[in-house]
Design an enzyme around this catalytic site. Structure first.
Site, PDB file in Angstrom:
ATOM      1  N   HIS A  58       0.824  -1.208   0.000  1.00  0.00           N
ATOM      2  CA  HIS A  58       0.000   0.000   0.000  1.00  0.00           C
ATOM      3  C   HIS A  58       0.861   1.262   0.000  1.00  0.00           C
ATOM      4  O   HIS A  58       1.914   1.317   0.632  1.00  0.00           O
ATOM      5  CB  HIS A  58      -0.970   0.002   1.193  1.00  0.00           C
ATOM      6  CG  HIS A  58      -2.081  -0.992   1.032  1.00  0.00           C
ATOM      7  ND1 HIS A  58      -2.804  -1.479   2.088  1.00  0.00           N
ATOM      8  CD2 HIS A  58      -2.585  -1.594  -0.085  1.00  0.00           C
ATOM      9  CE1 HIS A  58      -3.713  -2.333   1.635  1.00  0.00           C
ATOM     10  NE2 HIS A  58      -3.599  -2.433   0.320  1.00  0.00           N
ATOM     11  N   ASP A  60       0.683   4.154   1.365  1.00  0.00           N
ATOM     12  CA  ASP A  60       1.088   4.855   2.600  1.00  0.00           C
ATOM     13  C   ASP A  60       2.223   4.130   3.319  1.00  0.00           C
ATOM     14  O   ASP A  60       2.672   4.562   4.384  1.00  0.00           O
ATOM     15  CB  ASP A  60      -0.115   5.082   3.541  1.00  0.00           C
ATOM     16  CG  ASP A  60      -0.757   3.800   4.008  1.00  0.00           C
ATOM     17  OD1 ASP A  60      -0.940   2.881   3.186  1.00  0.00           O
ATOM     18  OD2 ASP A  60      -1.078   3.684   5.204  1.00  0.00           O
ATOM     19  N   HIS A  61       2.683   3.016   2.734  1.00  0.00           N
ATOM     20  CA  HIS A  61       3.848   2.313   3.277  1.00  0.00           C
ATOM     21  C   HIS A  61       5.051   2.391   2.333  1.00  0.00           C
ATOM     22  O   HIS A  61       6.186   2.345   2.773  1.00  0.00           O
ATOM     23  CB  HIS A  61       3.484   0.860   3.592  1.00  0.00           C
ATOM     24  CG  HIS A  61       2.462   0.763   4.682  1.00  0.00           C
ATOM     25  ND1 HIS A  61       2.756   0.400   5.975  1.00  0.00           N
ATOM     26  CD2 HIS A  61       1.142   1.062   4.682  1.00  0.00           C
ATOM     27  CE1 HIS A  61       1.662   0.472   6.720  1.00  0.00           C
ATOM     28  NE2 HIS A  61       0.669   0.865   5.951  1.00  0.00           N
ATOM     29  N   HIS A 115      -4.391  -8.712   5.456  1.00  0.00           N
ATOM     30  CA  HIS A 115      -4.607  -7.296   5.114  1.00  0.00           C
ATOM     31  C   HIS A 115      -4.370  -7.112   3.608  1.00  0.00           C
ATOM     32  O   HIS A 115      -5.164  -6.473   2.919  1.00  0.00           O
ATOM     33  CB  HIS A 115      -3.682  -6.417   5.937  1.00  0.00           C
ATOM     34  CG  HIS A 115      -3.715  -4.973   5.545  1.00  0.00           C
ATOM     35  ND1 HIS A 115      -4.825  -4.186   5.708  1.00  0.00           N
ATOM     36  CD2 HIS A 115      -2.773  -4.182   4.970  1.00  0.00           C
ATOM     37  CE1 HIS A 115      -4.566  -2.964   5.247  1.00  0.00           C
ATOM     38  NE2 HIS A 115      -3.333  -2.944   4.793  1.00  0.00           N
TER      39      HIS A 115
END
Ligand SMILES: [Zn+2]
Length: 263
Positions: A58, A60-61, A115
């Site tokens: 993702h 945001d990582h 996830h």
């Protein structure tokens, strides 16, 4: 092993991490979205960031990778199945692979789908173990499965891997969600005294000096580890009338994940 937790202060409430070797000053950055804060922290401590570990794909990582590589030349590591989702990966990881940082630090990759299907957690080989849990396990919570994940797989990761880690394992999650998650715990288990005490204590905490839990604490305050708690089950049966008196833990986990999505 030295661990530095870096609060990004962004609206997603991301935590980034630096893990450094005391002897050589080499460091690994976990999900360094805020590459400037990571670089500044490394500089202040006199460390060289030589590796980047993305727990999953993702944005945001991974969003800080390119800038940090440009400044440091660090190599990017992530789950082997993330190769087509994360640019310029130098090393694909599978379960049990060991990552060395400098001379003194050893981290082991856990293959932890749920996830997303290409998510790794890292477990340190230290006297007191640490788990860098990305978006799989949060303080008092579990990752969602909206963007490429699967709740059944998340349950398997929790029950077959995370729940079996030692009690004294320190938990370093990918986001600061503890306050909201404790409220969910209390919504599901209103008589959970430990969760109430912790909420009273941590409400409005400064995330740049965040509380670090252990797996023992998570077993007490994290609903997703409390699948056989009579009060969790009783409350769940109010929402799901067809739930048996003694439901299997898998069903409880999936129902909780479903309720957390709507909460
Ligand atoms: Zn994520």
């Amino acid at each position: 092993m030295i661990v530095k937790q870096i609060w990004t202060g962004n609206s997603y409430r991301n935590f980034n991490y630096l893990i450094a070797c005391k002897e050589t000053g080499q460091a690994l950055a976990i999900d360094p979205l805020d590459h400037e804060k990571c670089l500044a922290a490394a500089k202040e401590a006199g460390w060289d960031i030589t590796q980047i570990l993305n727990t999953h794909e993702h944005r945001d990582h991974t969003g800080g990778n390119a800038a940090l590589v440009a400044k440091t030349g660090a190599k990017i590591l992530a789950h082997k199945n993330a190769k087509d989702k994360i640019a310029d990966m130098a090393r694909g990881l599978g379960a049990g692979d060991v990552i060395k940082v400098g001379k003194t630090v050893e981290l082991e990759a856990l293959d932890t789908p749920g996830h997303t299907m290409s998510h790794v957690c890292l477990r340190s080989h230290t006297d007191q173990p640490a788990l860098f849990s990305g978006d799989t396990l949060f303080n008092a919570g579990a990752g969602n499965c909206h963007n490429g994940g699967h709740p059944e797989e998340l349950y398997k990761t929790f029950s077959e891997q995370l729940a079996r880690l030692p009690d004294d394992t320190r938990i370093y999650p990918g986001h600061d969600y503890i306050e909201n998650n404790l409220r969910f715990t209390l919504n599901r288990e209103p008589d959970n005294k430990r969760a109430q005490e912790m909420l009273d204590e941590l409400k409005g905490q400064d995330p740049s000096r965040a509380y670090v839990s252990t797996l023992k604490v998570e077993r007490e305050i994290n609903t997703f580890f409390r699948l056989t708690s009579p009060s969790v089950i009783a409350k769940l049966r109010e929402s799901f009338a067809d739930l048996p008196e003694k439901p299997d833990p898998r069903t409880v986990f999936l129902k909780l994940r479903e309720l957390r999505n709507k909460w």
